[in-house]
Design a protein around this motif. Structure first.
Motif, PDB file in Angstrom:
ATOM      1  N   ASP A  19      10.814   3.424  -7.100  1.00 25.37           N
ATOM      2  CA  ASP A  19      11.826   2.383  -7.294  1.00 25.37           C
ATOM      3  C   ASP A  19      13.138   2.681  -6.573  1.00 25.37           C
ATOM      4  N   SER A  20      13.386   3.938  -6.210  1.00 25.84           N
ATOM      5  CA  SER A  20      14.605   4.312  -5.487  1.00 25.84           C
ATOM      6  C   SER A  20      14.442   4.152  -3.983  1.00 25.84           C
ATOM      7  N   GLY A  21      13.267   3.703  -3.539  1.00 25.81           N
ATOM      8  CA  GLY A  21      13.024   3.514  -2.117  1.00 25.81           C
ATOM      9  C   GLY A  21      12.567   4.770  -1.388  1.00 25.81           C
ATOM     10  N   VAL A  22      12.316   5.852  -2.130  1.00 26.23           N
ATOM     11  CA  VAL A  22      11.818   7.087  -1.526  1.00 26.23           C
ATOM     12  C   VAL A  22      10.343   6.878  -1.192  1.00 26.23           C
ATOM     13  N   ARG A  23       9.962   7.252   0.026  1.00 27.02           N
ATOM     14  CA  ARG A  23       8.577   7.108   0.464  1.00 27.02           C
ATOM     15  C   ARG A  23       7.988   8.479   0.773  1.00 27.02           C
ATOM     16  N   ILE A  24       6.716   8.646   0.428  1.00 32.84           N
ATOM     17  CA  ILE A  24       5.997   9.882   0.715  1.00 32.84           C
ATOM     18  C   ILE A  24       4.709   9.515   1.450  1.00 32.84           C
ATOM     19  N   ARG A  25       4.489  10.160   2.583  1.00 36.85           N
ATOM     20  CA  ARG A  25       3.231  10.008   3.322  1.00 36.85           C
ATOM     21  C   ARG A  25       2.449  11.302   3.175  1.00 36.85           C
ATOM     22  N   LEU A  26       1.260  11.233   2.569  1.00 39.17           N
ATOM     23  CA  LEU A  26       0.440  12.418   2.296  1.00 39.17           C
ATOM     24  C   LEU A  26      -0.851  12.402   3.100  1.00 39.17           C
ATOM     25  N   ASP A  27      -1.234  13.567   3.575  1.00 38.98           N
ATOM     26  CA  ASP A  27      -2.551  13.798   4.157  1.00 38.98           C
ATOM     27  C   ASP A  27      -3.225  14.831   3.275  1.00 38.98           C
ATOM     28  N   GLU A  28      -4.469  14.560   2.877  1.00 42.53           N
ATOM     29  CA  GLU A  28      -5.147  15.417   1.913  1.00 42.53           C
ATOM     30  C   GLU A  28      -6.504  15.890   2.413  1.00 42.53           C
ATOM     31  N   ILE A  29      -6.853  17.083   2.011  1.00 44.52           N
ATOM     32  CA  ILE A  29      -8.208  17.606   2.154  1.00 44.52           C
ATOM     33  C   ILE A  29      -8.745  17.757   0.733  1.00 44.52           C
ATOM     34  N   ARG A  30      -9.854  17.091   0.436  1.00 44.60           N
ATOM     35  CA  ARG A  30     -10.403  17.061  -0.919  1.00 44.60           C
ATOM     36  C   ARG A  30     -11.799  17.675  -0.946  1.00 44.60           C
ATOM     37  N   THR A  31     -12.179  18.210  -2.097  1.00 43.19           N
ATOM     38  CA  THR A  31     -13.545  18.675  -2.320  1.00 43.19           C
ATOM     39  C   THR A  31     -14.043  18.054  -3.617  1.00 43.19           C
ATOM     40  N   GLY A  32     -15.344  17.822  -3.683  1.00 41.96           N
ATOM     41  CA  GLY A  32     -15.944  17.216  -4.861  1.00 41.96           C
ATOM     42  C   GLY A  32     -16.817  16.051  -4.462  1.00 41.96           C
ATOM     43  N   GLY A  33     -16.887  15.057  -5.303  1.00 42.70           N
ATOM     44  CA  GLY A  33     -17.639  13.844  -5.038  1.00 42.70           C
ATOM     45  C   GLY A  33     -16.880  12.659  -5.593  1.00 42.70           C
ATOM     46  N   ARG A  34     -16.238  11.887  -4.717  1.00 39.14           N
ATOM     47  CA  ARG A  34     -15.408  10.778  -5.187  1.00 39.14           C
ATOM     48  C   ARG A  34     -15.351   9.690  -4.132  1.00 39.14           C
ATOM     49  N   LEU A  35     -15.363   8.448  -4.573  1.00 42.26           N
ATOM     50  CA  LEU A  35     -15.206   7.284  -3.715  1.00 42.26           C
ATOM     51  C   LEU A  35     -14.115   6.432  -4.335  1.00 42.26           C
ATOM     52  N   ALA A  36     -13.054   6.178  -3.573  1.00 36.44           N
ATOM     53  CA  ALA A  36     -11.929   5.415  -4.121  1.00 36.44           C
ATOM     54  C   ALA A  36     -11.274   4.570  -3.045  1.00 36.44           C
ATOM     55  N   ALA A  37     -10.928   3.372  -3.398  1.00 34.31           N
ATOM     56  CA  ALA A  37     -10.096   2.479  -2.591  1.00 34.31           C
ATOM     57  C   ALA A  37      -9.301   1.707  -3.621  1.00 34.31           C
ATOM     58  N   SER A  38      -8.136   2.237  -3.968  1.00 38.31           N
ATOM     59  CA  SER A  38      -7.495   1.697  -5.151  1.00 38.31           C
ATOM     60  C   SER A  38      -5.984   1.797  -5.123  1.00 38.31           C
ATOM     61  N   PRO A  39      -5.345   0.950  -5.935  1.00 39.99           N
ATOM     62  CA  PRO A  39      -3.915   1.148  -6.187  1.00 39.99           C
ATOM     63  C   PRO A  39      -3.753   2.304  -7.180  1.00 39.99           C
ATOM     64  N   SER A  40      -2.714   3.067  -6.997  1.00 40.57           N
ATOM     65  CA  SER A  40      -2.442   4.197  -7.886  1.00 40.57           C
ATOM     66  C   SER A  40      -0.997   4.156  -8.350  1.00 40.57           C
ATOM     67  N   ARG A  41      -0.768   4.659  -9.531  1.00 39.95           N
ATOM     68  CA  ARG A  41       0.568   4.799 -10.090  1.00 39.95           C
ATOM     69  C   ARG A  41       0.718   6.250 -10.502  1.00 39.95           C
ATOM     70  N   LEU A  42       1.588   6.987  -9.809  1.00 40.13           N
ATOM     71  CA  LEU A  42       1.786   8.409 -10.073  1.00 40.13           C
ATOM     72  C   LEU A  42       3.221   8.667 -10.492  1.00 40.13           C
ATOM     73  N   THR A  43       3.406   9.502 -11.485  1.00 39.41           N
ATOM     74  CA  THR A  43       4.736   9.866 -11.957  1.00 39.41           C
ATOM     75  C   THR A  43       5.018  11.313 -11.582  1.00 39.41           C
ATOM     76  N   ILE A  44       6.166  11.530 -10.964  1.00 40.75           N
ATOM     77  CA  ILE A  44       6.600  12.871 -10.581  1.00 40.75           C
ATOM     78  C   ILE A  44       7.761  13.270 -11.478  1.00 40.75           C
ATOM     79  N   ARG A  45       7.649  14.480 -12.067  1.00 43.22           N
ATOM     80  CA  ARG A  45       8.710  15.040 -12.914  1.00 43.22           C
ATOM     81  C   ARG A  45       9.013  16.451 -12.446  1.00 43.22           C
ATOM     82  N   PHE A  46      10.292  16.761 -12.277  1.00 42.86           N
ATOM     83  CA  PHE A  46      10.661  18.128 -11.926  1.00 42.86           C
ATOM     84  C   PHE A  46      10.332  19.053 -13.088  1.00 42.86           C
TER      85      PHE A  46
END
Length: 162
Positions: free
Chosen positions: A119-146
């Motif tokens: 909501d403050s206009g801060v943007r994060i661009r992430l590149d990830e390497i994942r392991t496991g078994g998952r299929l996703a194409a979805s909206p996400s809502r993540l909360t970050i707390r210090f």
């Protein structure tokens, strides 16, 4: 053969979600900070993501935790992410709720990408390497707390360096 074809088509469809954030960088402006994440995701239609990370801003490291929900995903994966933070003018603007559209295809080992904004206009661009078994194409809502350690050092000026 039929199963392999479906996996290939799903990976091809989701690869657009990973390439889009990579091509968006010129539009986002200058990099203000960097982040690293270690997360896990478990999904069965609706899912949950949790983990920890570190924001590197103004010569200081600020640990944080992340948690949130996603839709339209199935499976379990864990991984490491690296990212760039844009439009971060004050440390206080980093924590909060981020929204993103993400894509992931993980069968053993896979890649994912996120372009998130709060909501403050801060943007994060992430590149990830994942392991496991998952299929996703979805909206996400993540909360970050210090984390508490970050709150005590968070009063330092971003320009101040040790």
């Amino acid at each position: 053969m039929r199963s392999a074809s479906r996996r290939f088509l799903a990976a091809l469809a989701l690869s657009g979600a990973w390439v889009l954030p990579a091509g968006a960088e010129p539009v986002l402006g200058p990099v203000m900070a960097e982040v690293t994440f270690k997360t896990r995701s478990a999904d069965l239609g609706v899912g949950y993501t949790w983990g920890t990370g570190v924001l590197t801003y103004g010569g200081h490291d600020y640990p944080f935790e992340v948690s949130g929900a996603s839709a339209a995903a199935i499976g379990f994966s864990s991984g490491n992410s690296v990212g760039k933070v844009y439009n971060l003018q004050r440390l206080e603007d980093f924590a909060g709720t981020y929204w993103s559209l993400s894509g992931e295809t993980t069968i053993g080992k896979g890649v994912a990408g996120h372009l998130m904004e709060n909501d403050s206009g801060v943007r994060i661009r992430l590149d990830e390497i994942r392991t496991g078994g998952r299929l996703a194409a979805s909206p996400s809502r993540l909360t970050i707390r210090f984390l508490p350690a970050a709150k005590t050092t968070g009063t330092d000026s971003p320009a101040k360096k040790n």
